[in-house]
Design a protein around this motif. Structure first.
Motif, PDB file in Angstrom:
ATOM      1  N   PRO A 159       0.828  -1.208   0.000  1.00 21.67           N
ATOM      2  CA  PRO A 159       0.000   0.000   0.000  1.00 21.67           C
ATOM      3  C   PRO A 159       0.859   1.253   0.000  1.00 21.67           C
ATOM      4  CG  PRO A 159      -0.032  -1.063   2.152  1.00 21.67           C
ATOM      5  CD  PRO A 159       0.666  -2.005   1.224  1.00 21.67           C
ATOM      6  N   LEU A 160       0.314   2.310  -0.580  1.00 20.97           N
ATOM      7  CA  LEU A 160       1.040   3.575  -0.670  1.00 20.97           C
ATOM      8  C   LEU A 160       0.870   4.386   0.608  1.00 20.97           C
ATOM      9  CD1 LEU A 160      -0.038   4.668  -4.273  1.00 20.97           C
ATOM     10  CD2 LEU A 160       2.060   3.483  -3.612  1.00 20.97           C
ATOM     11  N   ASP A 161       1.930   5.061   0.985  1.00 24.41           N
ATOM     12  CA  ASP A 161       1.866   6.037   2.078  1.00 24.41           C
ATOM     13  C   ASP A 161       1.541   7.377   1.419  1.00 24.41           C
ATOM     14  OD1 ASP A 161       2.183   7.820   4.131  1.00 24.41           O
ATOM     15  OD2 ASP A 161       4.170   7.103   4.738  1.00 24.41           O
ATOM     16  N   THR A 162       0.259   7.716   1.360  1.00 27.51           N
ATOM     17  CA  THR A 162      -0.155   8.909   0.618  1.00 27.51           C
ATOM     18  C   THR A 162       0.361  10.198   1.235  1.00 27.51           C
ATOM     19  OG1 THR A 162      -2.270   9.016   1.801  1.00 27.51           O
ATOM     20  CG2 THR A 162      -2.203   7.744  -0.238  1.00 27.51           C
ATOM     21  N   SER A 163       0.745  10.154   2.496  1.00 21.37           N
ATOM     22  CA  SER A 163       1.296  11.366   3.131  1.00 21.37           C
ATOM     23  C   SER A 163       2.643  11.738   2.521  1.00 21.37           C
ATOM     24  CB  SER A 163       1.451  11.150   4.642  1.00 21.37           C
ATOM     25  OG  SER A 163       2.477  10.203   4.929  1.00 21.37           O
ATOM     26  N   ARG A 164       3.256  10.804   1.800  1.00 22.05           N
ATOM     27  CA  ARG A 164       4.557  11.058   1.186  1.00 22.05           C
ATOM     28  C   ARG A 164       4.427  11.461  -0.287  1.00 22.05           C
ATOM     29  NH1 ARG A 164       8.932   6.536   2.792  1.00 22.05           N
ATOM     30  NH2 ARG A 164      10.239   8.219   1.969  1.00 22.05           N
ATOM     31  N   ILE A 165       3.198  11.559  -0.783  1.00 29.56           N
ATOM     32  CA  ILE A 165       2.985  11.904  -2.188  1.00 29.56           C
ATOM     33  C   ILE A 165       2.384  13.299  -2.284  1.00 29.56           C
ATOM     34  CG2 ILE A 165       1.830  11.278  -4.336  1.00 29.56           C
ATOM     35  CD1 ILE A 165       1.768   8.393  -3.342  1.00 29.56           C
ATOM     36  N   ALA A 166       3.200  14.255  -2.716  1.00 26.75           N
ATOM     37  CA  ALA A 166       2.718  15.629  -2.884  1.00 26.75           C
ATOM     38  C   ALA A 166       1.653  15.660  -3.973  1.00 26.75           C
ATOM     39  CB  ALA A 166       3.887  16.545  -3.257  1.00 26.75           C
ATOM     40  N   GLY A 167       0.562  16.365  -3.717  1.00 28.11           N
ATOM     41  CA  GLY A 167      -0.490  16.480  -4.711  1.00 28.11           C
ATOM     42  C   GLY A 167      -1.434  15.299  -4.758  1.00 28.11           C
ATOM     43  N   GLY A 200      14.968  -1.845  -4.137  1.00 23.99           N
ATOM     44  CA  GLY A 200      15.703  -0.578  -4.068  1.00 23.99           C
ATOM     45  C   GLY A 200      15.363   0.233  -2.830  1.00 23.99           C
ATOM     46  N   LYS A 201      15.495   1.532  -2.962  1.00 18.88           N
ATOM     47  CA  LYS A 201      15.289   2.428  -1.829  1.00 18.88           C
ATOM     48  C   LYS A 201      13.891   3.028  -1.874  1.00 18.88           C
ATOM     49  CE  LYS A 201      20.200   3.619  -1.654  1.00 18.88           C
ATOM     50  NZ  LYS A 201      21.192   4.724  -1.759  1.00 18.88           N
ATOM     51  N   LEU A 202      13.143   2.882  -0.781  1.00 16.94           N
ATOM     52  CA  LEU A 202      11.767   3.364  -0.738  1.00 16.94           C
ATOM     53  C   LEU A 202      11.709   4.884  -0.852  1.00 16.94           C
ATOM     54  CD1 LEU A 202       9.017   2.043  -0.557  1.00 16.94           C
ATOM     55  CD2 LEU A 202       9.057   2.402   1.916  1.00 16.94           C
ATOM     56  N   ASP A 203      12.690   5.587  -0.307  1.00 13.13           N
ATOM     57  CA  ASP A 203      12.710   7.050  -0.424  1.00 13.13           C
ATOM     58  C   ASP A 203      12.757   7.463  -1.894  1.00 13.13           C
ATOM     59  OD1 ASP A 203      12.630   7.339   2.290  1.00 13.13           O
ATOM     60  OD2 ASP A 203      14.780   7.750   2.524  1.00 13.13           O
ATOM     61  N   GLU A 204      13.558   6.763  -2.674  1.00 14.74           N
ATOM     62  CA  GLU A 204      13.655   7.084  -4.100  1.00 14.74           C
ATOM     63  C   GLU A 204      12.342   6.780  -4.818  1.00 14.74           C
ATOM     64  OE1 GLU A 204      16.988   5.844  -6.372  1.00 14.74           O
ATOM     65  OE2 GLU A 204      18.389   5.977  -4.688  1.00 14.74           O
ATOM     66  N   ALA A 205      11.668   5.737  -4.388  1.00 16.59           N
ATOM     67  CA  ALA A 205      10.394   5.391  -5.007  1.00 16.59           C
ATOM     68  C   ALA A 205       9.385   6.527  -4.820  1.00 16.59           C
ATOM     69  CB  ALA A 205       9.856   4.099  -4.405  1.00 16.59           C
ATOM     70  N   TYR A 206       9.311   7.072  -3.627  1.00 16.70           N
ATOM     71  CA  TYR A 206       8.363   8.167  -3.400  1.00 16.70           C
ATOM     72  C   TYR A 206       8.813   9.460  -4.076  1.00 16.70           C
ATOM     73  CZ  TYR A 206       5.308   5.455  -0.462  1.00 16.70           C
ATOM     74  OH  TYR A 206       4.407   4.513  -0.028  1.00 16.70           O
ATOM     75  N   ASP A 207      10.099   9.656  -4.191  1.00 11.34           N
ATOM     76  CA  ASP A 207      10.575  10.827  -4.942  1.00 11.34           C
ATOM     77  C   ASP A 207      10.177  10.704  -6.421  1.00 11.34           C
ATOM     78  OD1 ASP A 207      11.712  12.231  -2.832  1.00 11.34           O
ATOM     79  OD2 ASP A 207      13.656  11.230  -3.037  1.00 11.34           O
ATOM     80  N   PHE A 208      10.214   9.482  -6.954  1.00 18.71           N
ATOM     81  CA  PHE A 208       9.778   9.280  -8.338  1.00 18.71           C
ATOM     82  C   PHE A 208       8.283   9.536  -8.477  1.00 18.71           C
ATOM     83  CE2 PHE A 208       8.174   6.696 -11.827  1.00 18.71           C
ATOM     84  CZ  PHE A 208       9.027   7.043 -12.859  1.00 18.71           C
ATOM     85  N   LEU A 209       7.476   9.030  -7.546  1.00 22.02           N
ATOM     86  CA  LEU A 209       6.030   9.260  -7.596  1.00 22.02           C
ATOM     87  C   LEU A 209       5.719  10.751  -7.526  1.00 22.02           C
ATOM     88  CD1 LEU A 209       4.624   6.406  -5.307  1.00 22.02           C
ATOM     89  CD2 LEU A 209       4.792   6.461  -7.803  1.00 22.02           C
TER      90      LEU A 209
END
Length: 360
Positions: A100-108, A277-286
């Motif tokens: 599941p996605l952590d929507t708090s980490r997705i801007a917009g 990979g790195k979860l931080d990078e995944a959310y930066d990509f999203l």
């Protein structure tokens, strides 16, 4: 606008090998993040903020359709992020492939198109968990060469089975698009309610289409080259082909008002459960692909709508009108939306389509 030759070069640069162990894919980029995607979406202008932050592109691996992607991941291929469409998300989730996605980490996140977000069991499930971030949406519709086919002839999707065009037709090697076409032809707008008799009727139409097929396209590069090379006159294809080839001066039209209608799809990004990979990078990509500034580029260059409603609202109205996105109620009025179907029906479609392509 990205050229066809550049896309071909990128596609040829991708090497996929299945051995005794996991599938390894080497594509555009080379960073820690592995993105399993459709060819063409490696375009750096679709995720500029990610590249700026990390100083490198993600590693992209490509698939031709989602069933192929599903089987490759079941065979052991590991990716951090993938790009399925709405009709596949439930299947992937139920197979335990997603987290599941952590929507708090997705801007917009709150700016995502409310109509798309309201689709049952797609982005957000009944327990409140989010699994899918809509990114792009568009159509599969009738594309034709205006120097070979008249507008009157192209009013009905039944033209794909007209013997006049034997050897001059291509549709995608994609079971969802194929049965979307057949469903529209038999008058079915909601394929989740397809009966056995309707399945047989739709399959019979696809067998008639098969008689006219020059090839089943798997990549927009192949499709675009076939149009340019005067190999085909009729295509069941996507917005990108129309936008790209019209921009290059090819005599091409896209019929969004055919008698039977069009098919609409929504695709987006998911985070894989066992992402190596790195979860931080995944959310930066999203965050990068969901940025409002990406909307203008996606609409103008690819001809697709963007999941970010705020970004879409900022685009010039003339551009939206040219792409058919200025009136979404009208846009969706005559469409078959490619929503998830029951697993049994989907497997039946897959098996039957393989028989049809083999000439049976």
């Amino acid at each position: 606008m990205k050229s066809v030759l550049r896309r071909l070069a990128l596609a040829l640069a991708t090497v996929c090998m299945i051995g005794a162990g996991p599938l390894h894919a080497f594509g555009e980029g080379g960073g820690d993040l592995v993105v399993f995607d459709w060819s063409g979406y490696e375009d750096p202008l679709l995720h500029p903020a990610y590249t700026t932050k990390y100083g490198a592109e993600p590693t992209f691996a490509f698939f031709g359709d989602e069933d192929e992607a599903f089987e490759k991941m079941r065979a052991g291929f590991k990716a951090d992020i993938a790009h399925p469409c709405s009709q596949s998300v439930v299947k992937w989730r139920e197979a335990g492939m997603l987290q599941p996605l952590d929507t708090s980490r997705i801007a917009g996140w709150k700016d995502l198109n409310p109509g798309i977000m309201a689709m049952k069991d797609l982005a957000v499930t009944a327990d409140g968990k989010a699994w899918f971030m809509p990114f792009d949406w568009g159509n599969t519709s009738l594309l034709y060469r205006t120097d070979k086919v008249t507008a009157d002839e192209a009013q009905s999707l039944r033209i794909f089975a007209d013997p006049k065009y034997r050897g001059r037709v291509t549709i995608g090697d994609n079971v969802d698009d194929a049965y979307a076409l057949a469903s529209l032809v038999i008058g079915l707008k909601d394929w989740t309610k397809m009966t056995d008799a309707q399945f047989q009727e739709a399959s019979a139409f696809l067998r008639d289409v098969h008689k006219n097929i020059r090839f089943y396209w798997t990549d927009d590069t192949d499709l675009n080259q076939a149009f340019i090379g005067n190999e085909v006159d009729l295509v069941w294809g996507w917005n990108e082909t129309y936008v790209t080839l019209k921009g290059q001066g090819l005599p091409i039209a896209m019929n969004r008002d055919s008698k039977e209608g069009i098919s609409t799809w929504v695709c987006g990004y998911v985070v894989m459960k066992d992402a190596p990979g790195k979860l931080d990078e995944a959310y930066d990509f999203l965050n990068a692909v969901n940025a409002p500034a990406v909307s203008d580029y996606l609409v103008k260059t690819f001809g697709y709508g963007h999941g970010n409603g705020a970004g879409m609202a900022a685009i010039d109205h003339k551009v939206l009108a040219d792409r058919g996105f200025d009136n979404l109620d009208k846009f969706l009025d005559k469409t078959l939306f490619q929503q998830p179907v029951a697993p049994e029906l989907k497997q039946r479609m897959v098996a039957e389509f393989e028989k049809i392509k083999a000439g049976y």
